[in-house]
Design a protein around this motif. Sequence first.
Motif, mmCIF file in Angstrom:
data_model
loop_
_atom_site.group_PDB
_atom_site.id
_atom_site.type_symbol
_atom_site.label_atom_id
_atom_site.label_comp_id
_atom_site.label_asym_id
_atom_site.label_seq_id
_atom_site.Cartn_x
_atom_site.Cartn_y
_atom_site.Cartn_z
ATOM 1 N N ALA A 263 6.957 -3.857 1.176
ATOM 2 C CA ALA A 263 6.916 -2.455 1.598
ATOM 3 C C ALA A 263 5.797 -1.822 0.789
ATOM 4 O O ALA A 263 5.159 -2.479 -0.031
ATOM 5 C CB ALA A 263 8.250 -1.758 1.354
ATOM 6 N N ASP A 266 2.438 5.119 -0.240
ATOM 7 C CA ASP A 266 1.046 5.551 -0.105
ATOM 8 C C ASP A 266 0.646 6.476 -1.252
ATOM 9 O O ASP A 266 1.445 6.782 -2.146
ATOM 10 C CB ASP A 266 0.793 6.190 1.261
ATOM 11 N N ASN A 270 4.624 8.660 -0.120
ATOM 12 C CA ASN A 270 5.498 8.370 1.022
ATOM 13 C C ASN A 270 5.858 6.885 1.066
ATOM 14 O O ASN A 270 4.985 6.029 0.888
ATOM 15 C CB ASN A 270 4.798 8.738 2.340
ATOM 16 N N LEU A 272 6.604 3.473 2.860
ATOM 17 C CA LEU A 272 6.146 2.866 4.105
ATOM 18 C C LEU A 272 6.824 1.506 4.275
ATOM 19 O O LEU A 272 6.529 0.564 3.544
ATOM 20 C CB LEU A 272 4.626 2.680 4.098
ATOM 21 N N SER A 273 7.722 1.420 5.235
ATOM 22 C CA SER A 273 8.388 0.152 5.517
ATOM 23 C C SER A 273 7.459 -0.736 6.340
ATOM 24 O O SER A 273 6.372 -0.322 6.761
ATOM 25 C CB SER A 273 9.686 0.399 6.286
ATOM 26 N N ILE A 276 5.977 0.511 9.588
ATOM 27 C CA ILE A 276 4.706 1.241 9.529
ATOM 28 C C ILE A 276 3.550 0.284 9.236
ATOM 29 O O ILE A 276 2.461 0.398 9.804
ATOM 30 C CB ILE A 276 4.780 2.348 8.467
ATOM 31 N N LEU A 277 3.788 -0.682 8.352
ATOM 32 C CA LEU A 277 2.712 -1.597 7.957
ATOM 33 C C LEU A 277 2.300 -2.536 9.088
ATOM 34 O O LEU A 277 1.120 -2.846 9.241
ATOM 35 C CB LEU A 277 3.142 -2.412 6.736
ATOM 36 N N LEU A 374 -2.903 4.900 3.736
ATOM 37 C CA LEU A 374 -2.046 4.226 4.722
ATOM 38 C C LEU A 374 -1.359 5.189 5.686
ATOM 39 O O LEU A 374 -1.250 4.910 6.886
ATOM 40 C CB LEU A 374 -1.006 3.362 4.000
ATOM 41 N N SER A 375 -0.875 6.324 5.182
ATOM 42 C CA SER A 375 -0.222 7.284 6.084
ATOM 43 C C SER A 375 -1.218 7.889 7.064
ATOM 44 O O SER A 375 -0.886 8.146 8.228
ATOM 45 C CB SER A 375 0.466 8.392 5.288
ATOM 46 N N TYR A 378 -1.693 5.335 9.712
ATOM 47 C CA TYR A 378 -0.537 5.307 10.605
ATOM 48 C C TYR A 378 -0.594 6.451 11.615
ATOM 49 O O TYR A 378 -0.382 6.244 12.818
ATOM 50 C CB TYR A 378 0.733 5.386 9.768
#
Length: 478
Positions: A263, A266, A270, A272-273, A276-277, A374-375, A378
């Motif tokens: 996991a 970010d 946040n 991120l599981s 999301i990845l 990363l967010s 996404y």
Amino acid sequence: MPVAVKSIKFGTDGWRGVIGDEFTFERVAWVAPIAAKVLFDTYGKNVGNRKIIVGYDRRFMAENFARKVADVVKAAGFDIVFSETFAPTPAFSWAAKQQNALGALVITASHNPGEYLGLKVKSAFGGSVPPEVTKKIEALLSEGVEPASTAGTEETFNPWESYCQGLETKVNIEKIRSAIKEGKLTVFGDVMHGAAAGGLGMLLGDGVREINSNRDPLFEGGAPEPLPKYLSQLFKVIHSHREENSANLTVGLVFDGDSDRIAAVDGKGNFLSSQILIPILIDHLTVRRNFGGEIVKTVSGSDLIPKVAELHKLSVYETPVGYKYIADRMLDSTVLLGGEESGGIGYGSHIPERDALLSSLYVLEAMVESGKDLSDYYRYLQQQVGFSSAYDRIDLPLANMEVRSRLLKQLETQPLTEILGKKVVDCKTIDGYKFRLEDNSWLMIRFSGTEPVLRLYCEAADLETVHKTLAWAKSWAE
């Protein structure tokens, strides 16, 4: 059959039990030679030797149980390659394939709490053995295996060396190292006191900031599972870093106890599981690495996964929950990526095994080459496919297995037709019951095969709806 081994059952990835109760030296000594025999019966003709890799993680007495495995399997006439140190489970799967062994026997309980230990059986092809192999092991428990007239041999090896060399070839490792060295990328690694400890440093240098790297068999009273409730220290260090260094890309990478689940957190803190990845990784591997192939997802995976796959004209194949089903598909098809909602992600360009360290390298490469947090990445993908959602899962303990049977029968004979006033428009039953509702949200009800636990999954337009739906399902079950 000794009474002590009658209740041994292999789950989605191995056999686990409470140390000193279900998981004892006596039981391990009984099961390990049987597992070795089944590996030989399954893969011996192709492999042409009697070599077995034996490895372990950092749990309480893991190396002692691994020693017992090595001794009894060697006495049964197999040649042992024994690990000099703890390592990720994927490193032992890698070793099984690289060394042309029958497979690997790994002492680990993965993400379970500290009182558990277990045995994972890995195949000659470098992944979890398929269900028919574990069924053969269970079927032979009543017979056991007699010691051979001539014991096998034993040698030792460092599992990290070949494994890390292999991982380095999968990504632009120098680009990631340079970004860290130049201060453009800050990487925190939460190894949760588990077997990934030291791994990112070996791959990327001493610029990686590792936390929870000491050996703690009690896992601070929790479990080495990549879930927000166990990551308070990582949230804290990323928050502190953000206050001082808001400009650079920052990520916290999280590894479970044996480093096959991942996991992330970010730069804004946040969680991120893998839900999301996985879409991010699909996009990165197709756009920047020009990889192709099928996307394999478990039935509990997010709807964003097939939408991103469709964006890149990739087909999607859906399996029951459990990475062994993904691995089976990898052996039969050209697969780009296979992933499950609990954090296991693997790649067709690697062994058919979930691998958190390789996933972490691909995540870092995606950040460095896209320049995106990363967010932000996404959200960009959500905009690209015109779809956004929220997702959550809860595990509901049941009073006993009788309650489990009663609920299962109820679903079979009186299937749900409406949930929270919304009509059920479809129901998938490849693993549990996945109810698709008229607003395109879904609720999945799945039973553990080995314990009285109900697993509830939901994806909907927003988190409030997800939590209301899960609360409804919990009330229905109770």
